[in-house]
Each structure stands twice: as structure tokens, then as C-alpha cells.
Motif scaffolding. Sequence first.
Motif, short mmCIF file in Angstrom:
data_model
loop_
_atom_site.label_atom_id
_atom_site.label_comp_id
_atom_site.label_asym_id
_atom_site.label_seq_id
_atom_site.Cartn_x
_atom_site.Cartn_y
_atom_site.Cartn_z
N ILE A 183 15.80 -2.09 -1.95
CA ILE A 183 16.50 -1.08 -2.73
C ILE A 183 17.39 -1.74 -3.79
O ILE A 183 17.44 -1.31 -4.94
N SER A 184 18.08 -2.82 -3.40
CA SER A 184 19.00 -3.48 -4.33
C SER A 184 18.28 -4.37 -5.33
O SER A 184 18.70 -4.48 -6.49
N ASN A 185 17.20 -5.01 -4.91
CA ASN A 185 16.43 -5.92 -5.76
C ASN A 185 14.94 -5.63 -5.60
O ASN A 185 14.23 -6.38 -4.92
N PRO A 186 14.45 -4.55 -6.21
CA PRO A 186 13.06 -4.15 -5.98
C PRO A 186 12.04 -5.19 -6.43
O PRO A 186 12.26 -5.94 -7.38
N GLY A 187 10.91 -5.22 -5.68
CA GLY A 187 9.76 -5.98 -6.14
C GLY A 187 9.64 -7.41 -5.68
O GLY A 187 8.74 -8.12 -6.15
N HIS A 188 10.49 -7.85 -4.76
CA HIS A 188 10.47 -9.26 -4.36
C HIS A 188 10.11 -9.48 -2.90
O HIS A 188 10.28 -10.58 -2.37
N PHE A 189 9.62 -8.43 -2.23
CA PHE A 189 9.37 -8.56 -0.79
C PHE A 189 8.35 -9.65 -0.47
O PHE A 189 8.57 -10.48 0.41
N HIS A 201 -0.38 19.21 -6.20
CA HIS A 201 -0.83 18.39 -7.33
C HIS A 201 -0.19 17.01 -7.27
O HIS A 201 0.93 16.85 -6.80
N ILE A 202 -0.93 16.03 -7.74
CA ILE A 202 -0.46 14.64 -7.66
C ILE A 202 0.44 14.34 -8.84
O ILE A 202 0.12 14.62 -10.00
N LEU A 203 1.58 13.76 -8.55
CA LEU A 203 2.54 13.37 -9.57
C LEU A 203 2.17 11.98 -10.06
O LEU A 203 2.67 10.97 -9.56
N GLU A 204 1.26 11.91 -11.00
CA GLU A 204 0.74 10.63 -11.47
C GLU A 204 1.86 9.78 -12.07
O GLU A 204 2.48 10.15 -13.07
N ASP A 205 2.09 8.63 -11.46
CA ASP A 205 3.08 7.66 -11.96
C ASP A 205 4.44 8.30 -12.22
O ASP A 205 5.18 7.89 -13.11
N GLY A 206 4.77 9.30 -11.43
CA GLY A 206 6.07 9.94 -11.60
C GLY A 206 6.90 9.90 -10.34
O GLY A 206 7.96 10.53 -10.27
N GLY A 207 6.42 9.18 -9.33
CA GLY A 207 7.15 9.10 -8.07
C GLY A 207 8.11 7.92 -8.06
O GLY A 207 8.72 7.58 -9.09
N TYR A 208 8.23 7.29 -6.91
CA TYR A 208 9.15 6.17 -6.78
C TYR A 208 8.47 4.89 -7.26
O TYR A 208 7.53 4.40 -6.64
N SER A 209 8.92 4.37 -8.37
CA SER A 209 8.32 3.16 -8.94
C SER A 209 9.39 2.40 -9.73
O SER A 209 9.38 2.38 -10.97
N PRO A 210 10.33 1.78 -9.02
CA PRO A 210 11.43 1.10 -9.71
C PRO A 210 10.94 -0.14 -10.45
O PRO A 210 9.96 -0.77 -10.05
N LYS A 211 11.62 -0.47 -11.51
CA LYS A 211 11.30 -1.68 -12.26
C LYS A 211 11.69 -2.90 -11.43
O LYS A 211 12.74 -2.92 -10.79
N LYS A 212 10.82 -3.89 -11.43
CA LYS A 212 11.10 -5.10 -10.67
C LYS A 212 12.37 -5.77 -11.18
O LYS A 212 12.54 -5.96 -12.39
N SER A 213 13.27 -6.09 -10.27
CA SER A 213 14.52 -6.71 -10.68
C SER A 213 14.29 -8.16 -11.11
O SER A 213 13.33 -8.80 -10.68
N SER A 249 0.83 -1.21 0.00
CA SER A 249 0.00 0.00 0.00
C SER A 249 0.86 1.25 0.00
O SER A 249 0.52 2.26 -0.63
N TRP A 250 2.02 1.21 0.67
CA TRP A 250 2.93 2.36 0.65
C TRP A 250 3.62 2.47 -0.70
O TRP A 250 3.86 3.59 -1.20
N MET A 251 3.97 1.34 -1.31
CA MET A 251 4.58 1.39 -2.63
C MET A 251 3.64 2.03 -3.64
O MET A 251 4.05 2.79 -4.53
N ASP A 252 2.35 1.74 -3.52
CA ASP A 252 1.36 2.35 -4.41
C ASP A 252 1.29 3.86 -4.19
O ASP A 252 1.15 4.63 -5.15
N GLU A 253 1.38 4.29 -2.92
CA GLU A 253 1.34 5.72 -2.63
C GLU A 253 2.58 6.44 -3.17
O GLU A 253 2.49 7.56 -3.68
#
Length: 344
Positions: free
Chosen positions: A245-251, A178-190, A83-87
Amino acid sequence: MGSTVTTGKKAATFSDNLGRNFYVLFEQTYEKNCYPHTPHWGAIAFGEIETVLTRIFGTASNAEGGLLQGRSGPIKPEGYVQSWMDELKSPAVIDVNNVVHISLKDITTIFSGEPTEQEKRESFLSELDRADFPRHANALRECGETTVDIYFDADVISLFCRFAPAWRVFGPSFMSGHILEDGGYSPKKSKDRPSIKMPGLYKSKKDLHGNIRFIGEKEEGVLSFIDDRFGVIGMFVKEYAPFEISNPGHFSASTKALRDHLENLPETPESMMLYFDPAKVKAWYWKEQVEKAARVVGDGVCLDQVPPEQMHHLSSLFPEAVTLKIVEQSTNARRLEQTKLAFA
């Protein structure tokens, strides 16, 4: 049991004069055992992405065991983190041109009444000196407060928020923008899941409360009790930020792997011996329990011969004084000796 109930999340961001992205995290919560249940917003973290992720995972660890819940009841750390990653993908943008100067008050006024207030104050001022912010350090020493600019002094504010809660600096007005639509922290899944050494080698029998404790290495080659299921998973979650941080998306996958690992651990072998050093227990209020445990353990006892009550004491109250070894020889002889003593 008192629990914090989380009901909303918002992230805000801005870039400082050096082009670095800073984030403020706001969370809406209420305390389950306080009435009426009135959710309120408060800033919980400020800093660059590594800092706020560390706070997110640290808070998520409380979900394992129920100290952090949702409106409908228990939640998992995986859901809270997601939920925080989405925010963070679409944060509100703070307009630094419209932000008035922020006053940071002497840290002793924040921690007033705490026995460690002076220690925290001196640590903060020393950190300011080390980070080469003498103007702010001197102002706090002489006047009790200093004025900072969010655009030029983000490092000072970030350091302050290591010692004081972020809501002392950032109020709800910082959530607007203003909301930064899809421009915040959203790293590509490693592509690769991080390589993490799973804690735990064995699981013990249940103590008198029905809890299972896990056994692992507390240091190289030394076995001891590490914690119960909630504690092991909670610590794993709390320390996970560098891997995200080193390997995003695997939590979620990594946490599931840990749950499966703990579920499939073997029970302790019959040849496992327990040794107890009372001198390593520093808390004086455990004196009576320590003395009873010392009489039971003696110079070493088979782990499966430890009574349930003492299993709880040794594994939960003072595990720092316990070491475990697998001793193949003389185990049967020692077990026989204990049996004779029990019927003497």
C-alpha cells in the motif's frame, strides 16, 4: 499433503454512499485430496482495498510450501499476488440499485459447534457497539439476524466479514456486472522499494529431517530460532500488505531480495550457545520430548553439539523456550567437558 488448488479469480467493486470503493474477491478452488475435483466459486474477502490486499497476501503465504497450488502444481506467492493485481485492475461493477437487502444472521449459527462460537459472537457484537451500529447489534441480540443495505451499510458488512466468511454474504450473482476496464485498483509503481528489515542472522545445521532453521531476533537483542525457509518466507508474504500500500509494485523484487538474503546467511558460529527453559513450553503433550531436551541442554550447550533429533525438537516443536547467545569465552572448555562426559 492436502492442498487447495486455485483455478480462477474475479473481483467486483462498488462505491458506497460516502464515495468509498469496496471490493469483493471471488476465488474458484477445489481441494486436492477430495474427489472428484470439482472447482467451486466462493467469496473470500470484502472490504476497502487495505482489507482485501491483506487477505490476498495472507492467502499467498500458503503458496510457499505447497498448501496453495495451481492446476499444474506448485506456484509462488509472487505469481498468485500478481494474478489478483491483474483482476483488481478491471473488476466487475456491482449495481447497488439492483441488490436486494442482505440478511446477516447471528454469528453463532455460522460457527455452530465451535468451542469459540460464543466468544466470536460477543466480540462481533461488541465491535458493532463500538462502531456505533446499535440498531444492528440489538437486532442480532434479540432476533438473531439483521438486514443491511450494501450501499448504506458497507461498514457493517465489512465488520461482519472479519468474523465470518465472505461467502456467507456474497453469492456468485455478485460477480456479474459490466467490467470496469482499467478503472479499478491500479496504483502507479512507486519509485522506491520499501525499506524492510530482513529476518534472520544465521542458518543452523540440518536437523534429522534435513531441514535448516534460521536464527534471528525474536525480540530486541534476544536470539532464537525463527522458522525454516518456508515459514520465514510465508510470514514475510503474509505481513507484506502495508508495504504494498505504501510502496506499490515492489512485492516480487522484495521477495526475491529475501530469498537471496536467506540463501547467503552465514552458518552459526562455533561459539553459539543454546539455552532451554522447559517452563516456557505450555503444551502438555510434549512432556516426554521436553524432558529429553532438557537433559541434553542442561544449563547450556554448544549449538553444534546438539543431536539432530533434539535440533528438530528445539527448533521446530518448542522454539519459544529457546534462547541463543554467542559466548566467546569458555566455549572450548565447555566443549571439552562435554566430550569427556560423552566417553565416561
